[in-house]
Design an enzyme around this catalytic site. Structure first.
Site, PDB file in Angstrom:
ATOM      1  N   CYS A 159       0.814  -1.220   0.000  1.00  0.00           N
ATOM      2  CA  CYS A 159       0.000   0.000   0.000  1.00  0.00           C
ATOM      3  C   CYS A 159       0.846   1.267   0.000  1.00  0.00           C
ATOM      4  O   CYS A 159       0.398   2.319  -0.467  1.00  0.00           O
ATOM      5  CB  CYS A 159      -0.945  -0.003   1.189  1.00  0.00           C
ATOM      6  N   HIS A 252      -3.182   6.965   2.702  1.00  0.00           N
ATOM      7  CA  HIS A 252      -1.729   7.131   2.716  1.00  0.00           C
ATOM      8  C   HIS A 252      -1.358   8.300   1.804  1.00  0.00           C
ATOM      9  O   HIS A 252      -1.680   8.291   0.609  1.00  0.00           O
ATOM     10  CB  HIS A 252      -1.029   5.866   2.200  1.00  0.00           C
TER      11      HIS A 252
END
Length: 362
Positions: A159, A252
């Site tokens: 990720c 993120h």
């Protein structure tokens, strides 16, 4: 796709990413979750009971899945006989995960994995579907190695890189040579909520085990080439990363600095981001965001809370493109770590592999 949906199993269904798979697939036009599996501790319970007090998503637990009895993910032969393919999000040691996924593949059940166990395996495609769909071709070599006719493993990358690698990919013709990136990663990336991890409130942690290595190395495989039945990693660009845990629930963000062989103009960069469209968009796959990349002129964007759900959590948002005193350009970008960066990215990978004929009904 035919009107008959493919039967899908979710391995590791009680964890945070497993829950995200269950939620994303609730109304999927191609797939139906007909089986959920987890560790022996959860096996035998109704799914609703197994995640009681642990359901981490804002959306409600899907009613169709709530009543399913949780299977033991290690019971490979029985599970393989009930589904067309599986998504894997188990929480096990890396070597055990690698064996489990190969076991499913050898039982002629395709595996689309969120786990890292096979990201380094040379004949396993590690895909961001918009960026390297051609890597699916290596599956035939993998099947020869495994001795299977339909079983295989495909994985999605970590990720931490899924906000900045898609932003750099349209610029590859200018030869990016050096990339410095600092990622600011939400607590759901650790499978946590603020309720389960109160220490993260009003706090940052400047270390996430394994993330920096993955963020530096995995893009080289994504930007590699299929040759001789394996994926040969790219040699450029050189990437240095710092990964920091921040007190955000999801999303993120990355601050990116890039130097090129041939420096593009600002207009070049913005136009390439604006016009970029991958194979999932061209095929109209169910989970493909349109647009995939979205640039904000507002200097205060993207913001985690405002923009992580862009494109139903599958888009990448970008902002603050400006010259840099050491590198050529710098910018920030954002992706939803448990959707695009985890379960959603795996679902889109499965859609691409289904459209290309690698995943079919048994």
């Amino acid at each position: 796709m035919s009107q008959k949906k493919l039967k899908v199993g979710v391995l590791g269904a009680t964890g945070m990413v497993g829950q995200r798979f269950v939620a994303l697939l609730e109304h999927h036009p191609w797939y139906e979750v007909t089986l959920v599996a987890a560790s022996a501790n959860s096996a035998g319970q109704k799914y609703a009971d197994a995640v009681k007090g642990r359901w981490a998503l804002r959306s409600a637990l899907p009613a169709a899945t709530a009543g399913l009895t949780v299977k033991n993910a290690s019971d490979v032969a029985a599970i393989a006989g009930e589904v067309d393919f599986v998504f894997c999000a188990v929480d096990m040691p890396k070597d055990e995960t690698a064996r489990l996924e190969e076991d499913y593949a050898k039982h002629e059940t395709p595996v689309v994995s969120n786990n890292s166990a096979h990201r380094g395996t040379a004949d396993v495609p590690m895909m961001v579907p918009e960026l390297n769909p051609e890597h699916a071709a290596v599956i035939e070599a993998q099947r020869r190695r495994l001795g299977t006719s339909r079983g295989f493993i495909a994985v999605k990358p970590n990720c931490s890189l899924q906000s900045y690698v898609p932003a750099i990919h349209p610029l590859m013709k200018f030869g990016p040579k050096r990339i410095a990136v600092a990622t600011y990663q939400a607590i759901s990336g650790a499978g946590k909520t603020f309720e389960s991890w109160p220490e993260m409130v009003d706090n940052l942690i400047p270390f996430i085990k394994g993330e920096e290595e993955k963020s530096e190395k995995e893009p080289m495989k994504i930007w590699g080439r299929v040759e001789g039945g394996k994926i040969v990693a790219a040699q450029d660009p050189v990437i240095t990363a710092q990964c920091i845990r921040v007190p955000a629930s999801d999303g993120h963000m990355a601050a990116v600095f890039v130097s090129f062989e041939r420096k593009p103009s600002k207009d070049d960069v913005l136009e390439l981001w604006r016009s970029f469209s991958g194979k999932p968009q061209k095929l109209g796959l169910p989970s493909a965001p349109k647009p995939f990349l979205q640039y904000f002129e507002d200097e205060s964007r993207p913001q985690t809370r405002l923009d992580r759900d862009a494109g139903n959590g599958m888009a990448v948002t970008i902002g603050r493109l400006r010259p840099d005193a050491i590198f050529d350009w710098r910018f920030v970008c954002l992706s939803h770590n448990t959707v695009r960066g985890a379960a959603g990215g795996a679902v889109l990978t499965a859609e691409l592999l289904t459209a290309d004929g690698y995943i079919q009904a048994k």
